[in-house]
Design an enzyme around this catalytic site. Structure first.
Site, PDB file in Angstrom:
ATOM      1  N   LYS A 228       0.863  -1.074   0.163  1.00  0.00           N
ATOM      2  CA  LYS A 228      -0.052  -0.165  -0.131  1.00  0.00           C
ATOM      3  C   LYS A 228       0.713   1.278   0.068  1.00  0.00           C
ATOM      4  CE  LYS A 228      -1.894   2.664   3.042  1.00  0.00           C
ATOM      5  NZ  LYS A 228      -1.929   3.863   2.423  1.00  0.00           N
ATOM      6  N   SER A 281       5.546   6.944  10.508  1.00  0.00           N
ATOM      7  CA  SER A 281       5.823   7.538  11.759  1.00  0.00           C
ATOM      8  C   SER A 281       5.900   6.448  12.910  1.00  0.00           C
ATOM      9  CB  SER A 281       4.682   8.455  12.027  1.00  0.00           C
ATOM     10  OG  SER A 281       3.730   8.158  12.128  1.00  0.00           O
ATOM     11  N   GLU A 302      10.114   0.648  10.259  1.00  0.00           N
ATOM     12  CA  GLU A 302      11.147   1.588  10.311  1.00  0.00           C
ATOM     13  C   GLU A 302      10.452   2.862  10.742  1.00  0.00           C
ATOM     14  OE1 GLU A 302      13.093   4.197   9.386  1.00  0.00           O
ATOM     15  OE2 GLU A 302      13.229   3.753   7.235  1.00  0.00           O
ATOM     16  N   CYS A 336      13.106  10.225   7.621  1.00  0.00           N
ATOM     17  CA  CYS A 336      12.923   9.930   8.664  1.00  0.00           C
ATOM     18  C   CYS A 336      14.341  10.065   9.341  1.00  0.00           C
ATOM     19  CB  CYS A 336      12.382   8.535   8.663  1.00  0.00           C
ATOM     20  SG  CYS A 336      13.428   7.341   7.682  1.00  0.00           S
ATOM     21  N   GLU A 433       9.796  14.896  16.084  1.00  0.00           N
ATOM     22  CA  GLU A 433      10.380  14.948  14.647  1.00  0.00           C
ATOM     23  C   GLU A 433       9.357  16.018  13.748  1.00  0.00           C
ATOM     24  OE1 GLU A 433       9.074  11.222  12.317  1.00  0.00           O
ATOM     25  OE2 GLU A 433      11.029  11.456  11.532  1.00  0.00           O
TER      26      GLU A 433
END
Lengths: 525, 296
Positions: A228, A281, A302, A336, A433
C-alpha cells in the site's frame, strides 16, 4: 545531493566582515536576511539568478484514472470510489486513483496467496533472480520517466529523484536479485524458507525507493507482496505495476493497493498475511504493532527519528556545512533519518552558524521539476501545516529563528529552509520529529556531553559525526544509540548497507544481507 | 538424611542487583512438587520489586555490554563450571519440581550445563557471523556490527523450570544484555538456586535479576515498563499474550516469541537442534551500520 553554489571566502567583501579578535566572524544583530557581507542590504535575495532549467514532463504519460493492481490486473475499487493525487508544487490534480477498500485488501491478499502457492513459491531462486534483474533493468531504462513522475507526485526536486531515488531503487532490485539463488550463503547452517504473503505499507517521502526497499528483498526470499503506497504519492507505485507487467512477473506476485492510511489497518490485520513491514511515523508504527499483537505474523518497523549531527571543533567546517545542509534540507527535510539536531562544539558554533547562514542563502527553493532546485515542495498541505505549527512553537518557546530571504512560488506547498539557534533540549523543535526543512542547533563542550545529548531521545535511527580524527569517530560510533552512523557525511544510502533503528525508531533492517532476515523463516538443515 | 537430625531448610528469595531480598510486599506463596507435596514458600514479587529489578538491570547493562566478548564468554562458561559442582542439588530440585525420575532429571540438568557452554562460546563469534563489511558504491568503509539491545524482560518457560530457563536466559546474556526474569510461577525453585550460582560466579550483580511470583500480576508491569527494551514472551500464558504484546507496543519493545505452532508444555528442550539457535541470540541484538570516510 543538494546543489553547491557556495561562494568562497574570497567572494566576501572584506569591509563588511568583522572579527572579534580571535578570528571568529561575527554578525550584526539582524540576522534574518541574506548575508550582509554581500553588501546588498538587508532582505536581499540571492545576488544572482539562475535561468529556469525545467525538466520536460513529456516523458510521462499520465492516465486520467489508475486502478488497483491485483492479480496482475488493473481493477476498480470494490465500491468504485477514487481519490485524486495532486502535484504539491502546483496544487493541480494529476490523476484519479482507485481507493482500495477492505474488500479489495482481501482480494489482493488472496491473489498474493494464490501466486505464492502456484507460481512464485515453487519457482527456483535462480528463476526468481532473473525476474528481479529484469525489473532492475526496466527501472534503469525508464529512469527518466520515473524521476519526473516522482517529482510531480511528491514535490521532491528532480535532481534528487533523478540522481538518488530512481537509481537507488533500481540498485536495490539489482542487489537482491543476486541473493534469490544464494540464500543458503546468507544463513549458514540454516535453511531459509519464505514466510508467504507480505503486507507492506510505505510512506510518501521516498515513494519508489521505499517500494524497492520493501519489494526487492521480499521477492528475493520467495514471498509475494501486497503493497500500500501512501495516499498522497501512489503514482510511481502504479507505474511500477506496469514494470511488473513488462517483466512478465507472474500475476499476483506483486499487488498494489493505494488508499488512505486507515485502510492499511485492514491489510495489517488480515488473517491471510504472514508478515507486515511498515515505514512511517512512530505513532502509526505503534498502531500497526498493536494490529499484529498476539498473532504469529512477522513484523519490521522503520519509524521516526530525531538524529543528532555532531560537529567537533576539529571538523573541516566547509565540508561539515555541506553535510549539515544535506542532512536536514535534502528532500525538504522529509526524511526519517534527517539530521534535525545540529550539535556543535561550543568553540566553533559561531563560525559554523555564520557559514550555515551564508550557505542557506544560496539554497534554491521552488519548482521541483527545475534542475537547479535544491528544495522542492512539501508533500501535502497537512504536512506543511504540521511544519508551520512546530516552527511557531519553536519561536514561542524562545528559540531564535533564521530563514533566508528567498522567494517562494505563489502556489503549492513550500517552506523556507529554517534554522533555529538558542534551542534547549526541552523545546518541541528539539524533541519532536518535524519532517520538514527545520534545523535546531544545540551546543556541547565535551564528547561525553555530545553523547548524552545525542542519545537523549526516544528515537535512535541515525547520527552524524564530524571530526578529523578517525579514532574519535569510532569512539563516538560505539556510544551512539542509533542504527546508522555517518562519519563526515550524512544521508547516504546503498542497497548493500543495512538501515534501521534502535529504540522507538523501530526494529529490523532493510538493505544488505540483514534485509533478507525479515522475509524468511529459518529451519534446521 | 539421618533420622535424628532436623533439616536446615532454605529460604527462597528474589535476586535483584546481586542481592537476595525478600519481596518488599512481604508476600509469599506456597510451592508444591509435581506430586503435590509442599516444598517451600517462594516470594511473591510486587510491582515495586519489578521496578527495582529493572533499575538494577539498566545500571549494570552498559558495563556488561562493554566487557570484551571473550571475557563475557568466560564469565558465562564459569556459570557452567559452578553448576557442575552443584549437580546433585539441581537434580533433586528439578526432579521434585517437574516430577522427573532421577535419570531423567540428571539428563535435564546435564543438558542445562552443556547449554551454557554452547551459548558461552558464541560470545566472541556472533559478531563475526552476524556482522558484515558492506561493499557500498561510494568511498566509504561501510560495516555493520551487532550491539546488545539493552534491558530484556524474560517470561521464562512455565514447564521446563531449569533447562528451559537456561535456554532462554543464555542468548540475551551472551549478546551483552541485562535481564529481568519472571521465573516459572509453579516451579520457581530451580531458578532461585540458579541465581545462587550466578551470585557466586563472575556475572556482575544486576546483569541477571530473577523474580518469582504470580505471572498475571507481574507480566503487565514488565510489558509496560518503558525502560525494558525487549521482551521474551515464551512463558506468557496464551490468554495474556495479546494483551501483553499490546502493552509492549507502547515503547516499541522488541518481542521474542515462541516459534509458530510450538507450545510451552510440548517443546523438547533436550533437542539441541531446536534449542540451540544463533537466531535466538540475534533476537536481542541491534545492527549498527557505520559509514567511515576513506581519503588521504
Amino acid at each position: 545531493m543538494l546543489g553547491v553554489a557556495t561562494r568562497t571566502p574570497a567572494d566576501r567583501p572584506a569591509e563588511s566582515t568583522s572579527t572579534n579578535g580571535s578570528g571568529v566572524i561575527t554578525r550584526g544583530a539582524n540576522g534574518n536576511h541574506a548575508p550582509s557581507s554581500w553588501g546588498l542590504g538587508d532582505g536581499a535575495a540571492i545576488p544572482w539568478e539562475y535561468a529556469p532549467a525545467p525538466e520536460s514532463r513529456d516523458v510521462v504519460t499520465l492516465k486520467e484514472r489508475y486502478g488497483l493492481f491485483i492479480g496482475g490486473k488493473d481493477v476498480a475499487a470494490s465500491d468504485g470510489k477514487v481519490f485524486t493525487s495532486i502535484n504539491p508544487a502546483t496544487e493541480e490534480p494529476l490523476a484519479e486513483v482507485a481507493r482500495a477498500t477492505a474488500v479489495d485488501m482481501d482480494k489482493a491478499v488472496k491473489a498474493a496467496r494464490s501466486a505464492f502457492r502456484r507460481s512464485w513459491g515453487s519457482l527456483s531462486g535462480r528463476e526468481r533472480a532473473k525476474y528481479l534483474f529484469r525489473i532492475a533493468r526496466i527501472l534503469q531504462e525508464r529512469s527518466r520517466e520515473f524521476a519526473v513522475l516522482e517529482s510531480m507526485d511528491s514535490g521532491k526536486p528532480i535532481k534528487e529523484s533523478r540522481d538518488v531515488d530512481v537509481p537507488l531503487a533500481a540498485a536495490h532490485f539489482w542487489y537482491y536479485a543476486g541473493w534469490a539463488d544464494k540464500l543458503e550463503y546468507a544463513f549458514p547452517g540454516r535453511v531459509a524458507r519464505p514466510l508467504g504473503v507480505a503486507a507492506q505499507i510505505i510512506p510518501w517521502n521516498f515513494p519508489l525507493l521505499m517500494l524497492a526497499w520493501k519489494i526487492a528483498p521480499a521477492l528475493a526470499a520467495g514471498n509475494t507482496v501486497v503493497l500500500k503506497p501512501a495516499s498522497t504519492t501512489p503514482l510511481s507505485a502504479l507505474l511500477f505495476a506496469d514494470v511488473c507487467r513488462q517483466a512478465d512477473l507472474p500475476p499476483g506476485v506483486v499487488n498494489i493497493v493505494p488508499g488512505p492510511g486507515a485502510i492499511g489497518m485492514s491489510l495489517v490485520t488480515h488473517p491471510g498475511v504472514d508478515k507486515v513491514a511498515f515505514t512511517g511515523s512512530t505513532e502509526i508504527g505503534r498502531q500497526i504493532f498493536k494490529g499484529v499483537a498476539g498473532t504469529d505474523k512477522g513484523l519490521t518497523l522503520e519509524l521516526g527519528g530525531k538524529a543528532a549531527n555532531i560537529v567537533f571543533d576539529d571538523a573541516p567546517l566547509d565540508q561539515a556545512v555541506e553535510g549539515i545542509v544535506n542532512g536536514i534540507y535534502f528532500n525538504q527535510g522529509e526524511v526519517c533519518c534527517a539530521g534535525s539536531r545540529l550539535l556543535a562544539q561550543e568553540s566553533i558554533v559561531e563560525p559554523l552558524i555564520e557559514k550555515l547562514k551564508d550557505r542557506l542563502a544560496t539554497i534554491r527553493v521552488g519548482d521541483p521539476l527545475d534542475k537547479n532546485t535544491d528544495v522542492g515542495a512539501i508533500n501535502s498541505r497537512a504536512q506543511l501545516e504540521k511544519i508551520t505549527e512546530l516552527v511557531a512553537a519553536g519561536r514561542a518557546e524562545g528559540a531564535e529563528m533564521y530563514q533566508p530571504a528567498c522567494d517562494l512560488p505563489e502556489r503549492g506547498y513550500f517552506f523556507r529552509p529554517t534554522l533555529f539557534t538558542n534551542v534547549a533540549q526541552s523545546h518541541r523543535i528539539a524533541k519532536e520529529e518535524i519532517f520538514g526543512p527545520v534545523l535546531s542547533v544545540l551546543t556541547f563542550r565535551t564528547p561525553e556531553e555530545a553523547v548524552e545529548k545525542a542519545n537523549n531521545t526516544p528515537y535512535g535511527l541515525s547520527a552524524g559525526i564530524w571530526t578529523d580524527k578517525g579514532s574519535r569517530i569510532l569512539h563516538m560510533v560505539k556510544r551512539m544509540k542509533a542504527g546508522v552512523v555517518w562519519a563526515n557525511t550524512f544521508n547516504r544510502f546503498d542497497p548493500t548497507s543495512p538501515f534501521g533503528g534502535y529504540k522507538e525508531s523501530g526494529f529490523g533492517r532493510e538493505g544488505g544481507m540483514h534485509g533478507l532476515h525479515a522475509y524468511v523463516r529459518l529451519e534446521d538443515r | 538424611m539421618s533420622p535424628g537430625r532436623i533439616d536446615v531448610r532454605k529460604t527462597y528469595k528474589l535476586y535483584i542487583g546481586g542481592a537476595f531480598p525478600r519481596s518488599e510486599s512481604g508476600r509469599s506463596y506456597a510451592i508444591a512438587s509435581a506430586r503435590g507435596e509442599p516444598l517451600a514458600n517462594a516470594c511473591r514479587a510486587s510491582r515495586k520489586d519489578l521496578r527495582e529489578a529493572v533499575r538494577a538491570a539498566r545500571k549494570s547493562f552498559q558495563p556488561w555490554a562493554d566487557k570484551t566478548a571473550m571475557n563475557r564468554g568466560q564469565v558465562l562458561y564459569r556459570v557452567a563450571e559452578l553448576m557442575e559442582g552443584r549437580r546433585d542439588q539441581f537434580v533433586a530440585e528439578v526432579g521434585a519440581a517437574e516430577g522427573l525420575r532421577e535419570p531423567k532429571a540428571r539428563e535435564v540438568v546435564d543438558r542445562a550445563i552443556d547449554r551454557w557452554v554452547w551459548y558461552a562460546g558464541w560470545a566472541d563469534k556472533i559478531g563475526q557471523v552476524l556482522g558484515s563489511a558492506n561493499p557500498v558504491a561510494a568511498p566509504y568503509f561501510n560495516f555493520t556490527i551487532p550491539e546488545p539491545t539493552g534491558v530484556v524482560g524474560i517470561v521464562a518457560p512455565e514447564t521446563s523450570s531449569l533447562l528451559g530457563l537456561v535456554s532462554r536466559l543464555a542468548p540475551p546474556l551472551v549478546a551483552g544484555n541485562a535481564v529481568v526474569v519472571l521465573s516459572s510461577e509453579t516451579r520457581p525453585l530451580p531458578a532461585i538456586t540458579l541465581t545462587e550460582v550466578l551470585a557466586t560466579s563472575d556475572v556482575p550483580g544486576g546483569v541477571v535479576n530473577v523474580l518469582t511470583g504470580v505471572k498475571t500480576e507481574l507480566i503487565p508491569w514488565l510489558a509496560g515498563h518503558v525502560d525494558v527494551d525487549s521482551l521474551d514472551v515464551w512463558g506468557v500464558p496464551a490468554a495474556l499474550r495479546k494483551e501483553t504484546e499490546l502493552t509492549a507496543a507502547d515503547n516499541i519493545k522488541r518481542i521474542a516469541r515462541r516459534p509458530a505452532g510450538v507450545t510451552d508444555a510440548k517443546f523438547d528442550w533436550l533437542n539441541d537442534r531446536a534449542a540451540e539457535r544463533p537466531e535466538w541470540i540475534a533476537a536481542y541484538l541491534e545492527m549498527k551500520t557505520v559509514w567511515h570516510p576513506i581519503g588521504v
